[in-house]
Design a protein around this motif. Structure first.
Motif, PDB file in Angstrom:
ATOM      1  N   GLU A 164       0.887  -1.140   0.023  1.00 41.98           N
ATOM      2  CA  GLU A 164      -0.045  -0.019   0.049  1.00 41.98           C
ATOM      3  C   GLU A 164       0.871   1.308   0.038  1.00 41.98           C
ATOM      4  OE1 GLU A 164      -2.357   0.690   3.644  1.00 41.98           O
ATOM      5  OE2 GLU A 164      -0.895  -0.695   4.701  1.00 41.98           O
ATOM      6  N   GLU A 165       0.132   2.265  -0.281  1.00 46.24           N
ATOM      7  CA  GLU A 165       0.856   3.810  -0.353  1.00 46.24           C
ATOM      8  C   GLU A 165       1.171   3.986   1.098  1.00 46.24           C
ATOM      9  OE1 GLU A 165       0.134   7.869  -2.752  1.00 46.24           O
ATOM     10  OE2 GLU A 165      -1.148   7.435  -0.750  1.00 46.24           O
ATOM     11  N   SER A 166       2.354   4.543   1.473  1.00 39.14           N
ATOM     12  CA  SER A 166       2.627   4.881   2.929  1.00 39.14           C
ATOM     13  C   SER A 166       3.407   6.121   2.905  1.00 39.14           C
ATOM     14  CB  SER A 166       3.313   3.653   3.329  1.00 39.14           C
ATOM     15  OG  SER A 166       3.624   3.873   4.757  1.00 39.14           O
ATOM     16  N   TRP A 167       3.253   6.707   4.150  1.00 39.88           N
ATOM     17  CA  TRP A 167       4.307   7.594   4.588  1.00 39.88           C
ATOM     18  C   TRP A 167       5.373   6.717   5.323  1.00 39.88           C
ATOM     19  CZ3 TRP A 167       4.672  12.769   3.447  1.00 39.88           C
ATOM     20  CH2 TRP A 167       3.607  13.452   2.981  1.00 39.88           C
ATOM     21  N   PHE A 168       6.612   7.178   5.080  1.00 43.31           N
ATOM     22  CA  PHE A 168       7.854   6.821   5.418  1.00 43.31           C
ATOM     23  C   PHE A 168       8.666   7.810   6.598  1.00 43.31           C
ATOM     24  CE2 PHE A 168       6.958   3.526   2.441  1.00 43.31           C
ATOM     25  CZ  PHE A 168       7.692   2.665   2.624  1.00 43.31           C
ATOM     26  N   PHE A 169       9.024   7.088   7.407  1.00 46.65           N
ATOM     27  CA  PHE A 169       9.949   7.965   8.358  1.00 46.65           C
ATOM     28  C   PHE A 169      11.280   7.586   8.315  1.00 46.65           C
ATOM     29  CE2 PHE A 169      12.471   8.232  12.588  1.00 46.65           C
ATOM     30  CZ  PHE A 169      12.313   9.604  12.920  1.00 46.65           C
ATOM     31  N   ARG A 170      12.297   8.648   8.272  1.00 52.92           N
ATOM     32  CA  ARG A 170      13.743   8.181   7.858  1.00 52.92           C
ATOM     33  C   ARG A 170      14.621   7.917   9.231  1.00 52.92           C
ATOM     34  NH1 ARG A 170      14.472  10.629   2.613  1.00 52.92           N
ATOM     35  NH2 ARG A 170      13.170  12.470   2.230  1.00 52.92           N
ATOM     36  N   LEU A 171      14.086   6.543   9.428  1.00 48.92           N
ATOM     37  CA  LEU A 171      14.831   6.031  10.653  1.00 48.92           C
ATOM     38  C   LEU A 171      16.205   5.882  10.444  1.00 48.92           C
ATOM     39  CD1 LEU A 171      14.182   4.808  13.494  1.00 48.92           C
ATOM     40  CD2 LEU A 171      13.934   2.580  12.344  1.00 48.92           C
ATOM     41  N   SER A 172      16.797   5.481   9.294  1.00 49.26           N
ATOM     42  CA  SER A 172      18.193   5.170   9.003  1.00 49.26           C
ATOM     43  C   SER A 172      18.925   6.437   9.230  1.00 49.26           C
ATOM     44  CB  SER A 172      18.295   4.915   7.593  1.00 49.26           C
ATOM     45  OG  SER A 172      17.756   6.030   6.593  1.00 49.26           O
ATOM     46  N   ARG A 173      18.553   7.729   9.265  1.00 49.65           N
ATOM     47  CA  ARG A 173      19.350   8.845   9.659  1.00 49.65           C
ATOM     48  C   ARG A 173      19.469   8.945  11.177  1.00 49.65           C
ATOM     49  NH1 ARG A 173      16.181  14.416   7.915  1.00 49.65           N
ATOM     50  NH2 ARG A 173      16.932  13.911   5.972  1.00 49.65           N
ATOM     51  N   TYR A 174      18.715   8.116  11.838  1.00 52.60           N
ATOM     52  CA  TYR A 174      19.318   8.238  13.146  1.00 52.60           C
ATOM     53  C   TYR A 174      20.108   6.937  13.734  1.00 52.60           C
ATOM     54  CZ  TYR A 174      16.007  12.223  13.178  1.00 52.60           C
ATOM     55  OH  TYR A 174      15.463  13.540  12.772  1.00 52.60           O
ATOM     56  N   GLN A 175      20.911   6.270  13.093  1.00 50.64           N
ATOM     57  CA  GLN A 175      21.422   5.081  13.456  1.00 50.64           C
ATOM     58  C   GLN A 175      22.464   5.574  14.438  1.00 50.64           C
ATOM     59  OE1 GLN A 175      22.051   2.192  10.790  1.00 50.64           O
ATOM     60  NE2 GLN A 175      24.060   1.296  11.760  1.00 50.64           N
ATOM     61  N   ASP A 176      23.302   6.646  14.114  1.00 48.13           N
ATOM     62  CA  ASP A 176      24.584   6.926  15.070  1.00 48.13           C
ATOM     63  C   ASP A 176      23.856   7.713  16.178  1.00 48.13           C
ATOM     64  OD1 ASP A 176      26.090   6.154  13.090  1.00 48.13           O
ATOM     65  OD2 ASP A 176      26.475   8.132  12.347  1.00 48.13           O
ATOM     66  N   TYR A 177      22.601   8.321  16.184  1.00 49.68           N
ATOM     67  CA  TYR A 177      22.327   8.962  17.387  1.00 49.68           C
ATOM     68  C   TYR A 177      21.787   7.811  18.273  1.00 49.68           C
ATOM     69  CZ  TYR A 177      18.430  10.777  20.400  1.00 49.68           C
ATOM     70  OH  TYR A 177      17.630  11.170  21.307  1.00 49.68           O
ATOM     71  N   LEU A 178      21.013   6.761  17.656  1.00 48.34           N
ATOM     72  CA  LEU A 178      20.395   5.744  18.589  1.00 48.34           C
ATOM     73  C   LEU A 178      21.488   4.721  19.183  1.00 48.34           C
ATOM     74  CD1 LEU A 178      17.585   4.847  16.234  1.00 48.34           C
ATOM     75  CD2 LEU A 178      17.353   5.806  18.404  1.00 48.34           C
ATOM     76  N   LEU A 179      22.679   4.376  18.296  1.00 47.78           N
ATOM     77  CA  LEU A 179      23.689   3.669  18.995  1.00 47.78           C
ATOM     78  C   LEU A 179      24.309   4.467  20.078  1.00 47.78           C
ATOM     79  CD1 LEU A 179      25.801   2.139  16.015  1.00 47.78           C
ATOM     80  CD2 LEU A 179      24.256   0.980  17.799  1.00 47.78           C
ATOM     81  N   GLY A 180      24.586   5.680  20.194  1.00 47.40           N
ATOM     82  CA  GLY A 180      25.150   6.550  21.071  1.00 47.40           C
ATOM     83  C   GLY A 180      24.113   6.538  22.394  1.00 47.40           C
ATOM     84  N   LEU A 181      22.953   6.603  22.298  1.00 44.02           N
ATOM     85  CA  LEU A 181      22.105   6.541  23.444  1.00 44.02           C
ATOM     86  C   LEU A 181      22.145   5.155  24.048  1.00 44.02           C
ATOM     87  CD1 LEU A 181      19.722   8.375  24.635  1.00 44.02           C
ATOM     88  CD2 LEU A 181      18.167   6.988  23.101  1.00 44.02           C
ATOM     89  N   LEU A 182      21.911   4.310  22.977  1.00 39.54           N
ATOM     90  CA  LEU A 182      21.828   2.873  23.558  1.00 39.54           C
ATOM     91  C   LEU A 182      23.269   2.408  24.429  1.00 39.54           C
ATOM     92  CD1 LEU A 182      19.800   1.188  20.463  1.00 39.54           C
ATOM     93  CD2 LEU A 182      19.245   1.227  23.021  1.00 39.54           C
ATOM     94  N   LYS A 183      24.175   3.092  23.991  1.00 44.78           N
ATOM     95  CA  LYS A 183      25.466   2.631  24.590  1.00 44.78           C
ATOM     96  C   LYS A 183      25.646   3.364  26.031  1.00 44.78           C
ATOM     97  CE  LYS A 183      27.943   0.740  20.525  1.00 44.78           C
ATOM     98  NZ  LYS A 183      28.883   1.245  19.616  1.00 44.78           N
ATOM     99  N   GLN A 184      24.378   4.026  26.339  1.00 44.89           N
ATOM    100  CA  GLN A 184      24.507   4.824  27.888  1.00 44.89           C
ATOM    101  C   GLN A 184      23.975   3.641  28.858  1.00 44.89           C
ATOM    102  OE1 GLN A 184      22.531   8.492  27.729  1.00 44.89           O
ATOM    103  NE2 GLN A 184      23.620   9.149  25.886  1.00 44.89           N
ATOM    104  N   PRO A 185      24.546   3.221  29.575  1.00 45.08           N
ATOM    105  CA  PRO A 185      23.915   1.821  30.346  1.00 45.08           C
ATOM    106  C   PRO A 185      22.774   2.202  31.018  1.00 45.08           C
ATOM    107  CG  PRO A 185      26.402   2.057  30.621  1.00 45.08           C
ATOM    108  CD  PRO A 185      25.916   3.236  30.132  1.00 45.08           C
ATOM    109  N   SER A 186      22.581   3.689  31.365  1.00 41.89           N
ATOM    110  CA  SER A 186      21.385   3.942  32.359  1.00 41.89           C
ATOM    111  C   SER A 186      19.855   4.304  31.438  1.00 41.89           C
ATOM    112  CB  SER A 186      21.636   5.187  32.902  1.00 41.89           C
ATOM    113  OG  SER A 186      21.897   6.238  31.918  1.00 41.89           O
TER     114      SER A 186
END
Length: 526
Positions: A164-186
């Protein structure tokens, strides 16, 4: 969690999907969140606690169609069951949110527009595998094969090919940001969940389909009325809706965002620790401070399912065993973050041994002896070494060990520390034998009974988050004003003298925790 502070504390549960009635897993999460909220209030923090229901999506639309009614009618009925569960289990929420409410549609459209303004949304065509039960998209590499070559999601749910037709979110743009966040143990706990999510992100992120056109039960996409938002965009935004987003007010977003803790089941960690922080970053909002993915609650070691006939109604358990006994069992029995198991036999065994025989009996016989041997009246007394030692043990357990463990979400550890203090009190009773002192040394008898009275007050204050009704009943019997029941009050050294001066007298006590019996097999509790 971080060291204690007095900043405002915002805690949320996952909002429950009401396509069926509540089960024990819903109750477990709500109770755990309530224990945290009550604990933080008793620490002196300004707390906001939100729970509710996630009412949109294809799963709800199909369920309503099967029953010949509208999704809104189904949502109204089923959401009522979840709110009733929370009320029956004494869940002290500040808001029970429903995603069908107008302010939630407004908040969801506002975050969509903020993501669009960041250039992170684009229109394309989606072709891929979708699980209606999970309301989730899966890559081919994540699927397994079921019976008859049926493709299954990582959760074991059926998937179907969707185009189906869909709007997409550019999740791929946030890979580095998410890795940095996830590597914070807290940020994400337990560590096992964090490691899973880091591995998932490191494999590479693809852009995410965030709208649907094949049904219309959801939040309309601004400017694209034939699209409704992917249910997880809508669902996750509830955490902002409850704070008044997109408005900023002193008692809303200004005070409580970012959230202190999203408490969720381990099966939805990806949505909360990857998709949600990316949406927030795109919208110019900070990520939550912590996401905690707790384990599953198993029925005699088995996951509950309708096919096995072992689905438990939590309200039936609460009715049979009592709300506070059920709350205590769930927090005491399971190492939080891991899977745990329950059974009626286990609830009865632990509640009788620890609540009825140990804590309840300690309170009953102490207060009864004060009524019988001292006419219920308290007086100043000199503490012997044994009295000082006991009260020091109780103070450390209630004022240091339990709060430290609860602050780390280690509920069973905190309750164990509290229980050791209860056992120490019972040992002290046996050692001092106050029943034999009335004739031989009445002053010593009074000192022993009043030492126990002081210990009971501390024990009752500390266990309030877990058994709020029973703890309040005991504190009422002890004459402790409602304003003097916080953890800070444990450091008050003059409260007993004030109580003596006030002329307070102990009344004949009511049993706190009557012994439980196993229910008959046909009452639905097991």
């Amino acid at each position: 969690m971080a060291d204690l502070d007095l900043h405002p504390f915002y805690i949320t549960t996952a909002i429950s999907y009401p396509n069926g009635r509540p089960h024990i897993g819903h109750a477990y999460e709500a109770i755990a969140a309530d224990v945290i909220a009550r604990f933080q209030r008793l620490q002196g923090r300004k707390v906001r606690f939100q729970t509710g229901t996630d009412e949109h999506g294809l799963k709800m639309a199909r369920k309503a169609e099967e029953q010949g009614r509208s999704p809104a009618e189904l949502a109204d009925q089923m959401s009522g069951y979840f709110k009733a569960m929370c009320d029956a289990l004494n869940i002290s929420y500040d808001r029970f949110i429903r995603t069908s409410e107008p302010d939630h549609h407004r908040a969801s459209q506002a975050i969509w527009q903020a993501m669009e303004a960041s250039g992170d949304l684009y229109l394309d065509r989606y072709e891929g595998w979708y699980s209606v039960r999970d309301e989730a998209y899966y890559d081919e590499s994540e699927l397994t094969e079921g019976e008859g070559a049926e493709k299954l999601s990582p959760q074991g749910t059926p998937v179907e090919w969707t185009v189906e037709e869909s709007w997409f979110f550019r999740l791929s743009r946030y890979q580095d940001y998410l890795l940095g966040l996830l590597k914070q143990p807290s940020f994400l706990e337990p560590a096992s969940r964090r490691n899973e999510m880091i591995a998932f992100v490191e494999q590479g992120l693809r852009d995410l389909s965030v709208s649907r056109t094949s049904f219309d039960w959801g939040v309309k996409v601004p400017g694209s009325d034939n699209h409704v938002m992917y249910v997880w965009v809508d669902a996750l935004t509830n955490y902002l809706t409850g704070l008044g987003y997109p408005d900023y007010k002193p008692d809303g977003m200004d005070a409580f965002w970012p959230a202190s803790l999203h408490l969720i089941g381990k099966d939805i960690v990806r949505f909360h620790s990857i998709y949600w922080p990316a949406f927030l970053q795109s919208a110019g909002l900070p990520a939550p401070r912590k996401v905690f993915g707790h384990g599953f609650l198993l029925n005699r070691g088995q996951k509950e399912s309708k096919s096995l006939g072992n689905v438990t109604d939590p309200l039936a358990l609460a009715e049979v065993f009592g709300v506070d006994a059920l709350r205590y069992f769930l927090m005491r029995e399971v190492a939080f973050g891991q899977d745990g198991s329950y059974s009626p036999e286990a609830i009865v065994l632990r509640a009788n041994a620890e609540l009825a025989n140990s804590f309840g009996n300690l309170a009953q016989r102490t207060l009864s002896m004060i009524v019988k041997n001292m006419d219920g009246k308290l007086e100043a007394f000199e503490r012997a070494d044994a009295d000082v030692a006991l009260l020091q043990t109780v103070t450390i357990a209630c004022g240091t060990e339990l709060p430290r463990a609860f602050n780390d979400l280690s509920f069973s550890t905190g309750i164990e520390a509290w229980l050791r203090a209860v056992y120490a009190c019972n040992q002290y009773v046996d050692d001092q034998a106050p029943w034999g002192l009335k004739k031989t040394d009445p002053d010593r008898m009074k000192a022993v009974l009043q030492t126990l009275f002081i210990a009971l007050r501390d024990l009752a204050i500390a266990i309030q988050p877990v058994v709020p009704q029973k703890a309040a009943a005991l504190l009422d019997q002890l004459g402790i004003p409602e304003g003097d029941r916080s953890f800070a009050a444990l450091a008050d050294t003059d409260w007993f003298n004030r109580l003596v001066t006030s002329g307070f007298a102990v009344s004949p006590p009511m049993p706190l925790f009557p012994r439980l019996e196993l229910p008959a097999k046909d009452d639905g509790a097991d």
